[in-house]
Scaffold this motif. Structure first.
Motif, PDB file in Angstrom:
ATOM      1  N   ARG A 289       0.860  -1.193   0.000  1.00 11.34           N
ATOM      2  CA  ARG A 289       0.000   0.000   0.000  1.00 11.34           C
ATOM      3  C   ARG A 289       0.892   1.239   0.000  1.00 11.34           C
ATOM      4  NH1 ARG A 289      -4.547   1.598   4.503  1.00 11.34           N
ATOM      5  NH2 ARG A 289      -5.206   3.513   3.463  1.00 11.34           N
ATOM      6  N   HIS A 290       1.998   1.130   0.710  1.00  4.33           N
ATOM      7  CA  HIS A 290       3.064   2.126   0.650  1.00  4.33           C
ATOM      8  C   HIS A 290       4.275   1.389   0.084  1.00  4.33           C
ATOM      9  CE1 HIS A 290       0.658   4.942   2.926  1.00  4.33           C
ATOM     10  NE2 HIS A 290       0.382   3.951   3.746  1.00  4.33           N
TER      11      HIS A 290
ATOM     12  N   GLY B 221       1.851  -2.914   3.873  1.00  6.16           N
ATOM     13  CA  GLY B 221       0.432  -3.068   3.571  1.00  6.16           C
ATOM     14  C   GLY B 221       0.178  -3.816   2.270  1.00  6.16           C
ATOM     15  N   ASN B 222      -1.068  -4.176   2.081  1.00  8.28           N
ATOM     16  CA  ASN B 222      -1.504  -4.938   0.913  1.00  8.28           C
ATOM     17  C   ASN B 222      -1.319  -4.097  -0.355  1.00  8.28           C
ATOM     18  OD1 ASN B 222      -2.916  -6.251  -1.121  1.00  8.28           O
ATOM     19  ND2 ASN B 222      -4.678  -6.738   0.155  1.00  8.28           N
TER      20      ASN B 222
ATOM     21  N   PHE C  55      -2.606  -4.353  -3.207  1.00  5.22           N
ATOM     22  CA  PHE C  55      -3.851  -4.113  -3.933  1.00  5.22           C
ATOM     23  C   PHE C  55      -4.660  -2.978  -3.305  1.00  5.22           C
ATOM     24  CE2 PHE C  55      -2.549  -7.434  -6.430  1.00  5.22           C
ATOM     25  CZ  PHE C  55      -3.501  -7.915  -7.315  1.00  5.22           C
ATOM     26  N   GLU C  56      -4.198  -2.446  -2.169  1.00  4.56           N
ATOM     27  CA  GLU C  56      -4.838  -1.287  -1.551  1.00  4.56           C
ATOM     28  C   GLU C  56      -4.148   0.026  -1.949  1.00  4.56           C
ATOM     29  OE1 GLU C  56      -4.893  -2.013   2.658  1.00  4.56           O
ATOM     30  OE2 GLU C  56      -6.336  -3.657   2.463  1.00  4.56           O
ATOM     31  N   ARG C  57      -3.073  -0.045  -2.746  1.00  5.16           N
ATOM     32  CA  ARG C  57      -2.395   1.178  -3.186  1.00  5.16           C
ATOM     33  C   ARG C  57      -3.281   1.917  -4.185  1.00  5.16           C
ATOM     34  NH1 ARG C  57       2.225   3.829  -2.694  1.00  5.16           N
ATOM     35  NH2 ARG C  57       3.241   4.840  -4.458  1.00  5.16           N
ATOM     36  N   ASP C  58      -3.385   3.208  -4.039  1.00  3.73           N
ATOM     37  CA  ASP C  58      -4.168   4.046  -4.929  1.00  3.73           C
ATOM     38  C   ASP C  58      -3.693   3.836  -6.364  1.00  3.73           C
ATOM     39  OD1 ASP C  58      -5.337   6.102  -6.404  1.00  3.73           O
ATOM     40  OD2 ASP C  58      -4.813   7.675  -4.973  1.00  3.73           O
TER      41      ASP C  58
ATOM     42  N   TYR D 272       0.154  -5.075  -8.151  1.00  7.64           N
ATOM     43  CA  TYR D 272      -0.787  -4.093  -7.618  1.00  7.64           C
ATOM     44  C   TYR D 272      -2.205  -4.240  -8.158  1.00  7.64           C
ATOM     45  CZ  TYR D 272       3.350  -1.668  -5.886  1.00  7.64           C
ATOM     46  OH  TYR D 272       4.514  -1.352  -5.235  1.00  7.64           O
TER      47      TYR D 272
ATOM     48  N   ARG E 148      -8.352  -6.498  -9.878  1.00  8.10           N
ATOM     49  CA  ARG E 148      -8.447  -6.436  -8.416  1.00  8.10           C
ATOM     50  C   ARG E 148      -9.600  -7.264  -7.919  1.00  8.10           C
ATOM     51  NH1 ARG E 148      -6.589  -0.614  -6.025  1.00  8.10           N
ATOM     52  NH2 ARG E 148      -4.410  -0.997  -6.389  1.00  8.10           N
TER      53      ARG E 148
END
Length: 149
Positions: A21-22, A101-102, A104-107, A129, A149
Motif C-alpha cells: 500500500r506504501h 500493507g496490501n 492491492f490497496e495502493r491508490d 498491484y 483487483r
C-alpha cells in the motif's frame, strides 16, 4: 505523455521496491565499463536476505553486483574480487525497501505515477498491484483494473 527515455547510470531500478500500500523505496544502479584490464573489489552487504515487507507488504530486491549485465556471460554476485578485461561492465545495484500493507490497496493513481517515473514496470503494476496502466498515456484503465483487483 510519451514514455521516458532510458535513464543513465545512477538512477532508479524498476521493480526493486517492495510492493505495498506504501511502496518500498527503489534501488539504484551505478554502472562501470572498464577501458583496460582491471581488478575490482566489490564489498556489498545484505545480498542474501531480501528486505522484508511489513503488514502484508512484499519483499524488495536485495543489494548485488552484476558482471556483464544483459549478456550471455552475465553473473550476479554479492561481495567479490573480480579480474575484468577491457570492455567488461560491472553494475553495482543497491536493493530497495520492503513494502508496507496490501499492494492491492495502493491508490491506482499512485501506481500509474510510479510507472511514469520508472519505479514500477507495466507488468509489475498489473501483477503486484492489480492496476492496468496505459503505456502511452500513463493513465489508469479503470475497467481493467477493476477486473484485476
Amino acid at each position: 505523455m510519451r514514455p521516458r527515455p532510458q535513464r543513465p547510470s545512477g538512477f532508479a531500478r524498476p521493480d526493486t521496491g517492495g510492493p505495498g500500500r506504501h511502496r518500498g523505496g527503489v534501488g539504484i544502479s551505478r554502472v562501470y565499463r572498464f577501458l583496460a584490464p582491471s581488478t575490482a573489489i566489490s564489498i556489498v552487504y545484505k545480498t542474501l536476505s531480501p528486505p522484508w515487507g511489513i503488514n502484508g507488504g512484499k519483499e524488495a530486491d536485495p543489494n548485488h553486483i552484476v558482471i556483464d549485465p544483459g549478456t550471455e556471460h552475465e553473473e550476479r554476485k554479492g561481495s567479490s574480487y573480480n579480474f575484468l578485461e577491457a570492455g567488461q561492465v560491472l553494475a553495482n545495484n543497491t536493493g530497495g525497501g520492503g513494502g508496507w500493507g496490501n499492494p492491492f490497496e495502493r491508490d491506482p493513481a499512485k501506481v500509474a505515477k510510479d510507472v511514469r517515473n520508472g519505479f514500477v514496470s507495466i507488468a509489475a503494476a498489473e501483477q503486484d498491484y492489480g492496476v492496468a496502466v496505459d503505456p502511452a498515456t500513463f493513465s489508469v484503465d479503470t475497467a481493467r483494473t477493476a477486473t484485476l483487483r
